[in-house]
Design an enzyme around this catalytic site. Structure first.
Site, mmCIF file in Angstrom:
data_model
loop_
_atom_site.group_PDB
_atom_site.id
_atom_site.type_symbol
_atom_site.label_atom_id
_atom_site.label_comp_id
_atom_site.label_asym_id
_atom_site.label_seq_id
_atom_site.Cartn_x
_atom_site.Cartn_y
_atom_site.Cartn_z
ATOM 1 N N ARG A 48 0.806 -1.216 0.000
ATOM 2 C CA ARG A 48 0.000 0.000 0.000
ATOM 3 C C ARG A 48 0.842 1.270 0.000
ATOM 4 O O ARG A 48 0.502 2.242 -0.677
ATOM 5 C CB ARG A 48 -0.956 -0.021 1.191
ATOM 6 C CG ARG A 48 -1.987 -1.145 1.075
ATOM 7 C CD ARG A 48 -3.031 -1.073 2.158
ATOM 8 N NE ARG A 48 -4.034 -2.119 1.967
ATOM 9 C CZ ARG A 48 -5.146 -2.224 2.682
ATOM 10 N NH1 ARG A 48 -5.391 -1.333 3.628
ATOM 11 N NH2 ARG A 48 -5.999 -3.196 2.456
ATOM 12 N N ASP A 157 -15.611 9.629 8.430
ATOM 13 C CA ASP A 157 -14.497 8.724 8.163
ATOM 14 C C ASP A 157 -13.220 9.540 8.192
ATOM 15 O O ASP A 157 -13.238 10.753 7.923
ATOM 16 C CB ASP A 157 -14.654 8.029 6.807
ATOM 17 C CG ASP A 157 -13.864 6.719 6.737
ATOM 18 O OD1 ASP A 157 -14.464 5.646 6.925
ATOM 19 O OD2 ASP A 157 -12.634 6.779 6.513
#
Length: 305
Positions: A48, A157
């Site tokens: 990632r 979020d």
């Protein structure tokens, strides 16, 4: 330098993350987002973060972490956390919670509204937005008049990228998983984009939801209390101390008798069982409230609610 890197004019990215670099990554992730990264996650982390190095034209993980920790580029901390955050979601995921909302919780919400009160729900860790939209659609399916009542859903979020998608209210491909033909016909508009069907959430559903960026481990700007909080498949990434602190804050943020929904593999910690009673599968109800504990050390959210 690999042949591909030479052709594209990019430096070759390190093939491994050193133990020292991984320790730095884990420390930042815990401090900024409460994410616990075990050594077994090193392969995932490398995959990632390699995307971030590639985007910045960098080759060294240590050099990249220097930029993140220096704080000179505030947006890169957000990109760092976003890269390490798992955003897996679909509509009506763990459907028993939506059944519970419609059959058990909704009647009390309707009574509260009828008495002149307001109803506030919170989707904490809303990812791509399927959860808050599912909450809104569940409520409207049971009582269409709720679209005109003092009922709002806050969806938050830490990841600005998923919030952009959520705010767009447009879904296609695998992101539409969980939708039935009946739900699509009732709550979505169909269009076509580059030969692919795109589903856009209807405006009456969108109007019930406010999306905001929020770090759960920083200060919460919300002043009022919530009737229900959905925080599903979020706390599983936190260590026990962080979980307990978060549960205590949720207890304080909920109305007396308010509801907390967790993910399928999450449970209330033993040390906070005095604050909640089990009301169903990964569903809890507050039995009393208390003064909130201090947030985990970290940056304040960029957004406000």
């Amino acid at each position: 330098m690999s042949e591909l890197s030479i052709i594209k004019g990019r430096p070759a990215i390190e093939s491994t993350i050193s133990d020292q670099a991984f320790a730095r990554i884990a420390k930042i992730a815990l401090r900024e987002a409460g994410i616990v990264l075990a050594p077994s996650k090193i392969s995932m982390v490398k995959s990632r973060l390699t995307r971030r190095l590639r985007a910045l034209g960098m080759s060294s993980f240590d050099s990249y972490l220097d930029i993140v920790e220096a704080g000179t580029d505030q947006s890169e901390m957000g990109n760092f956390v976003s890269a390490l955050t798992t955003n897996v979601s679909h509509f009506f995921r763990e459907n028993h919670h939506f059944d519970f909302l419609a059959k058990v919780i909704l009647p009390s919400l309707q009574q509260k509204l009828a008495n002149g009160g307001k109803v506030r729900l919170w989707s904490a860790g809303c990812s791509n937005g399927q959860e808050p939209y599912s909450i809104a659609m569940t409520l409207l399916n049971a009582d269409p008049s709720l679209a005109r009542k003092n009922l709002k859903i806050l969806a938050t979020d830490i990841d600005p990228e998923v919030l952009t998608l959520a705010k767009s209210a447009q879904y296609k491909g695998s992101l539409t998983t969980g939708l039935t033909d009946e739900i699509i016909a009732k709550h979505f508009r169909k269009s076509e984009q580059d030969g692919e069907v795109v589903l856009t959430v209807n405006s009456d559903v969108q109007d019930m939801i406010s999306f905001r960026q929020l770090n759960l481990h920083a200060e919460w700007p919300m002043k009022g209390r919530f009737d229900a909080i959905f925080c599903r498949n979020v706390v599983i990434y936190f260590d026990e101390e962080t979980q307990v602190r978060l549960y205590r804050r949720y207890a304080q943020a909920l109305e007396e008798g308010g509801w907390l929904m967790l993910g399928h593999s999450e449970r209330i910690n033993d040390s906070v069982t005095s604050l909640f009673k089990n009301a169903g599968v990964t569903t809890y109800q507050t039995v009393r409230t208390e003064t909130p504990s201090s947030p985990v050390e970290g940056r304040n959210s960029k957004g406000s609610n």
